[in-house]
Write a protein that holds these residues in place. Structure first.
Motif, PDB file in Angstrom:
ATOM      1  N   PHE A   1      -0.586   8.937 -12.210  1.00  0.00           N
ATOM      2  CA  PHE A   1      -1.686   8.020 -12.253  1.00  0.00           C
ATOM      3  C   PHE A   1      -1.609   7.147 -13.672  1.00  0.00           C
ATOM      4  O   PHE A   1      -2.276   5.927 -13.548  1.00  0.00           O
ATOM      5  CB  PHE A   1      -2.998   8.951 -12.474  1.00  0.00           C
ATOM      6  CG  PHE A   1      -3.338   9.717 -10.928  1.00  0.00           C
ATOM      7  CD1 PHE A   1      -3.640   9.051  -9.948  1.00  0.00           C
ATOM      8  CD2 PHE A   1      -3.066  10.965 -11.106  1.00  0.00           C
ATOM      9  CE1 PHE A   1      -3.809   9.752  -8.887  1.00  0.00           C
ATOM     10  CE2 PHE A   1      -3.174  11.890 -10.001  1.00  0.00           C
ATOM     11  CZ  PHE A   1      -3.711  11.047  -8.867  1.00  0.00           C
ATOM     12  N   GLU A   2      -1.011   7.683 -15.031  1.00  0.00           N
ATOM     13  CA  GLU A   2      -1.191   6.802 -16.066  1.00  0.00           C
ATOM     14  C   GLU A   2      -0.120   5.784 -15.659  1.00  0.00           C
ATOM     15  O   GLU A   2      -0.436   4.474 -16.462  1.00  0.00           O
ATOM     16  CB  GLU A   2      -0.435   7.762 -16.850  1.00  0.00           C
ATOM     17  CG  GLU A   2      -1.249   8.934 -17.465  1.00  0.00           C
ATOM     18  CD  GLU A   2      -0.717   9.690 -18.727  1.00  0.00           C
ATOM     19  OE1 GLU A   2       0.358   9.327 -19.081  1.00  0.00           O
ATOM     20  OE2 GLU A   2      -1.535  10.476 -19.128  1.00  0.00           O
ATOM     21  N   SER A   3       0.957   5.874 -14.837  1.00  0.00           N
ATOM     22  CA  SER A   3       1.737   4.471 -14.569  1.00  0.00           C
ATOM     23  C   SER A   3       1.445   3.597 -13.367  1.00  0.00           C
ATOM     24  O   SER A   3       1.809   2.795 -13.032  1.00  0.00           O
ATOM     25  CB  SER A   3       3.189   4.957 -14.486  1.00  0.00           C
ATOM     26  OG  SER A   3       3.195   5.772 -13.320  1.00  0.00           O
ATOM     27  N   LEU A   4       0.226   4.004 -12.958  1.00  0.00           N
ATOM     28  CA  LEU A   4      -0.213   3.302 -11.791  1.00  0.00           C
ATOM     29  C   LEU A   4      -0.511   1.770 -12.160  1.00  0.00           C
ATOM     30  O   LEU A   4      -0.145   0.961 -11.234  1.00  0.00           O
ATOM     31  CB  LEU A   4      -1.517   3.857 -11.264  1.00  0.00           C
ATOM     32  CG  LEU A   4      -2.017   3.335  -9.832  1.00  0.00           C
ATOM     33  CD1 LEU A   4      -0.938   3.524  -8.774  1.00  0.00           C
ATOM     34  CD2 LEU A   4      -3.144   4.098  -9.287  1.00  0.00           C
ATOM     35  N   PHE A   5      -1.161   1.453 -13.250  1.00  0.00           N
ATOM     36  CA  PHE A   5      -1.207   0.155 -13.663  1.00  0.00           C
ATOM     37  C   PHE A   5      -0.050  -0.448 -14.082  1.00  0.00           C
ATOM     38  O   PHE A   5       0.184  -1.588 -13.696  1.00  0.00           O
ATOM     39  CB  PHE A   5      -2.171   0.291 -15.162  1.00  0.00           C
ATOM     40  CG  PHE A   5      -2.248  -1.157 -15.472  1.00  0.00           C
ATOM     41  CD1 PHE A   5      -3.235  -2.080 -14.856  1.00  0.00           C
ATOM     42  CD2 PHE A   5      -1.420  -1.334 -16.810  1.00  0.00           C
ATOM     43  CE1 PHE A   5      -3.292  -3.297 -15.562  1.00  0.00           C
ATOM     44  CE2 PHE A   5      -1.772  -2.814 -17.226  1.00  0.00           C
ATOM     45  CZ  PHE A   5      -2.737  -3.637 -16.674  1.00  0.00           C
ATOM     46  N   ASN A   6       0.977   0.163 -14.521  1.00  0.00           N
ATOM     47  CA  ASN A   6       2.345  -0.394 -14.676  1.00  0.00           C
ATOM     48  C   ASN A   6       2.929  -0.424 -13.409  1.00  0.00           C
ATOM     49  O   ASN A   6       3.917  -1.550 -13.405  1.00  0.00           O
ATOM     50  CB  ASN A   6       3.122   0.489 -15.597  1.00  0.00           C
ATOM     51  CG  ASN A   6       2.512   0.913 -17.145  1.00  0.00           C
ATOM     52  OD1 ASN A   6       1.752  -0.083 -17.568  1.00  0.00           O
ATOM     53  ND2 ASN A   6       2.754   2.013 -17.668  1.00  0.00           N
ATOM     54  N   ALA A   7       2.731   0.422 -12.368  1.00  0.00           N
ATOM     55  CA  ALA A   7       3.503   0.167 -11.240  1.00  0.00           C
ATOM     56  C   ALA A   7       2.820  -1.178 -10.488  1.00  0.00           C
ATOM     57  O   ALA A   7       3.728  -1.854  -9.855  1.00  0.00           O
ATOM     58  CB  ALA A   7       2.841   1.385 -10.075  1.00  0.00           C
TER      59      ALA A   7
ATOM     60  N   ALA B   1       0.750  -1.157   0.133  1.00  0.00           N
ATOM     61  CA  ALA B   1       0.147  -0.149  -0.093  1.00  0.00           C
ATOM     62  C   ALA B   1       0.729   1.031   0.067  1.00  0.00           C
ATOM     63  O   ALA B   1       0.730   2.249  -0.656  1.00  0.00           O
ATOM     64  CB  ALA B   1      -0.914   0.015   1.034  1.00  0.00           C
ATOM     65  N   GLY B   2       2.073   1.273   0.677  1.00  0.00           N
ATOM     66  CA  GLY B   2       2.997   2.336   0.887  1.00  0.00           C
ATOM     67  C   GLY B   2       3.571   2.695  -0.771  1.00  0.00           C
ATOM     68  O   GLY B   2       3.636   3.718  -1.143  1.00  0.00           O
TER      69      GLY B   2
ATOM     70  N   ASN C   1       2.840   6.220  -3.039  1.00  0.00           N
ATOM     71  CA  ASN C   1       4.069   6.807  -3.415  1.00  0.00           C
ATOM     72  C   ASN C   1       3.716   7.248  -4.863  1.00  0.00           C
ATOM     73  O   ASN C   1       3.960   8.426  -5.317  1.00  0.00           O
ATOM     74  CB  ASN C   1       5.501   6.276  -3.058  1.00  0.00           C
ATOM     75  CG  ASN C   1       5.860   6.018  -1.822  1.00  0.00           C
ATOM     76  OD1 ASN C   1       5.398   6.886  -1.024  1.00  0.00           O
ATOM     77  ND2 ASN C   1       6.837   5.048  -1.545  1.00  0.00           N
ATOM     78  N   ARG C   2       3.236   6.468  -5.542  1.00  0.00           N
ATOM     79  CA  ARG C   2       3.255   6.645  -6.847  1.00  0.00           C
ATOM     80  C   ARG C   2       1.703   7.718  -7.170  1.00  0.00           C
ATOM     81  O   ARG C   2       1.919   8.627  -8.009  1.00  0.00           O
ATOM     82  CB  ARG C   2       2.700   5.348  -7.749  1.00  0.00           C
ATOM     83  CG  ARG C   2       3.770   4.560  -8.244  1.00  0.00           C
ATOM     84  CD  ARG C   2       4.862   4.838  -9.094  1.00  0.00           C
ATOM     85  NE  ARG C   2       5.948   4.148  -9.323  1.00  0.00           N
ATOM     86  CZ  ARG C   2       5.975   3.637 -10.403  1.00  0.00           C
ATOM     87  NH1 ARG C   2       5.121   3.721 -11.225  1.00  0.00           N
ATOM     88  NH2 ARG C   2       6.943   2.615 -10.588  1.00  0.00           N
ATOM     89  N   VAL C   3       1.055   7.351  -6.284  1.00  0.00           N
ATOM     90  CA  VAL C   3      -0.435   8.244  -6.266  1.00  0.00           C
ATOM     91  C   VAL C   3       0.384   9.827  -5.795  1.00  0.00           C
ATOM     92  O   VAL C   3      -0.242  10.769  -6.270  1.00  0.00           O
ATOM     93  CB  VAL C   3      -1.389   7.845  -5.267  1.00  0.00           C
ATOM     94  CG1 VAL C   3      -2.770   8.865  -5.155  1.00  0.00           C
ATOM     95  CG2 VAL C   3      -1.890   6.568  -5.916  1.00  0.00           C
ATOM     96  N   ASP C   4       0.931   9.936  -4.811  1.00  0.00           N
ATOM     97  CA  ASP C   4       1.484  11.162  -4.495  1.00  0.00           C
ATOM     98  C   ASP C   4       2.367  11.963  -5.505  1.00  0.00           C
ATOM     99  O   ASP C   4       2.282  13.112  -5.475  1.00  0.00           O
ATOM    100  CB  ASP C   4       2.312  11.071  -3.159  1.00  0.00           C
ATOM    101  CG  ASP C   4       1.477  10.677  -1.772  1.00  0.00           C
ATOM    102  OD1 ASP C   4       0.217  10.611  -1.749  1.00  0.00           O
ATOM    103  OD2 ASP C   4       2.154  10.102  -1.026  1.00  0.00           O
ATOM    104  N   LYS C   5       2.826  10.924  -6.251  1.00  0.00           N
ATOM    105  CA  LYS C   5       3.746  11.905  -7.315  1.00  0.00           C
ATOM    106  C   LYS C   5       2.694  12.322  -8.559  1.00  0.00           C
ATOM    107  O   LYS C   5       3.196  12.894  -9.742  1.00  0.00           O
ATOM    108  CB  LYS C   5       4.672  10.729  -7.821  1.00  0.00           C
ATOM    109  CG  LYS C   5       5.998  10.690  -6.961  1.00  0.00           C
ATOM    110  CD  LYS C   5       6.652   9.650  -7.355  1.00  0.00           C
ATOM    111  CE  LYS C   5       8.046   9.261  -6.156  1.00  0.00           C
ATOM    112  NZ  LYS C   5       8.866   8.158  -6.795  1.00  0.00           N
TER     113      LYS C   5
END
Length: 265
Positions: free
Chosen positions: A141-147, A129-130, A134-138
């Protein structure tokens, strides 16, 4: 319920991959004879496994549910106080005395099994979750799926940890419903302890990384797993007969009551 169904499918699939080749090897040359069906089941299962593309999807779904449950439970309000309490509990469990406790009474304690499996799931969910947060805070969003795909090993690990914790708790709850003097309870208590310690030992590298165990305790767990395996094997026929498999289905296989190999057991 949906997560339990997904977890069951994943568990059955993984168990078949591990159990069928082991059963064939344990039967020696008999295991490779078509009349005993083991080789046929192995070939069928390999075909099903090749087509079972949704297994990884189900495992990610289970992991996603575990993360969502973690956020809903600890993300805000009183949940944050509960989260602080969980951290304090983790700190107490990681004390040097507990890490080095190798007494059999401690290793067979049901609370020890619960704590280990819950500790692993909690920390895997928290760290995943952390990483996602970190991705959301940056605002990436487009790379959230990739993350999520990049964290693949972490996602799979959390999914398996959630499944193993659920299986152990469900089994333990069923055992607790049996009479204390029931011989069935004694057998199932050994099976329950074996399952928990077996899964803990299989992930001993993670527990060592987190300093939850020290190497001496890991060795003691491995030894106890072997001892429980020998103990349970003495009741293996009783366990198999409890499944209620008709003798007519066994026919002329190695498992038939008339088979010389079986009659000598």
């Amino acid at each position: 319920l949906q997560m339990l169904v997904a977890s069951l499918k994943i568990t059955v699939s993984d168990h078949a991959v591990e159990a069928l080749p082991s059963a064939r090897e344990c039967c020696g040359s008999q295991g490779y004879m078509d009349k005993n069906y083991i080789s046929l089941c192995v070939r069928d299962n390999e075909g099903y496994r090749a087509q079972d593309v949704d297994r990884m999807v189900l495992l990610q779904k289970v992991s996603g549910y575990a993360v969502s449950h973690f956020v809903d439970t600890y993300g805000k309000g009183m949940g944050q106080l509960y989260y602080a309490g969980k951290w304090m509990q983790s700190f107490l469990e990681e004390n040097p005395v507990t890490r080095r406790n190798i007494s059999q009474s401690h290793l067979l304690d049901r609370d020890f099994h619960f704590n280990c499996l819950r500790y692993r799931e909690f920390h895997l969910a928290r760290s995943l979750a952390g990483r996602i947060q970190n991705r959301v805070d940056k605002q990436d969003f487009e790379s959230l799926f990739n993350a999520w795909n990049e964290f693949g090993d972490h996602v799979m690990h959390l999914g398996k940890a959630y499944i193993e914790r659920c299986i152990h708790e469900e089994l333990a709850n069923k055992v607790n419903t049996l009479s204390v003097n029931s011989p069935t309870r004694n057998i199932l208590e050994d099976v329950c302890s074996f399952y928990a310690l077996w899964r803990i030992h299989n992930d001993s590298a993670w527990f060592l990384e987190k300093s939850y165990f020290n190497p001496v305790k890991t060795k003691a767990i491995r030894t106890l797993v072997h001892q429980l395996c020998v103990k349970i094997s003495q009741d293996s026929l009783v366990i198999v007969k409890s499944w209620g498999i008709s003798d007519d289905l066994l026919g002329s296989t190695i498992a038939s009551p008339e088979d010389p190999c079986t009659s000598n057991l």
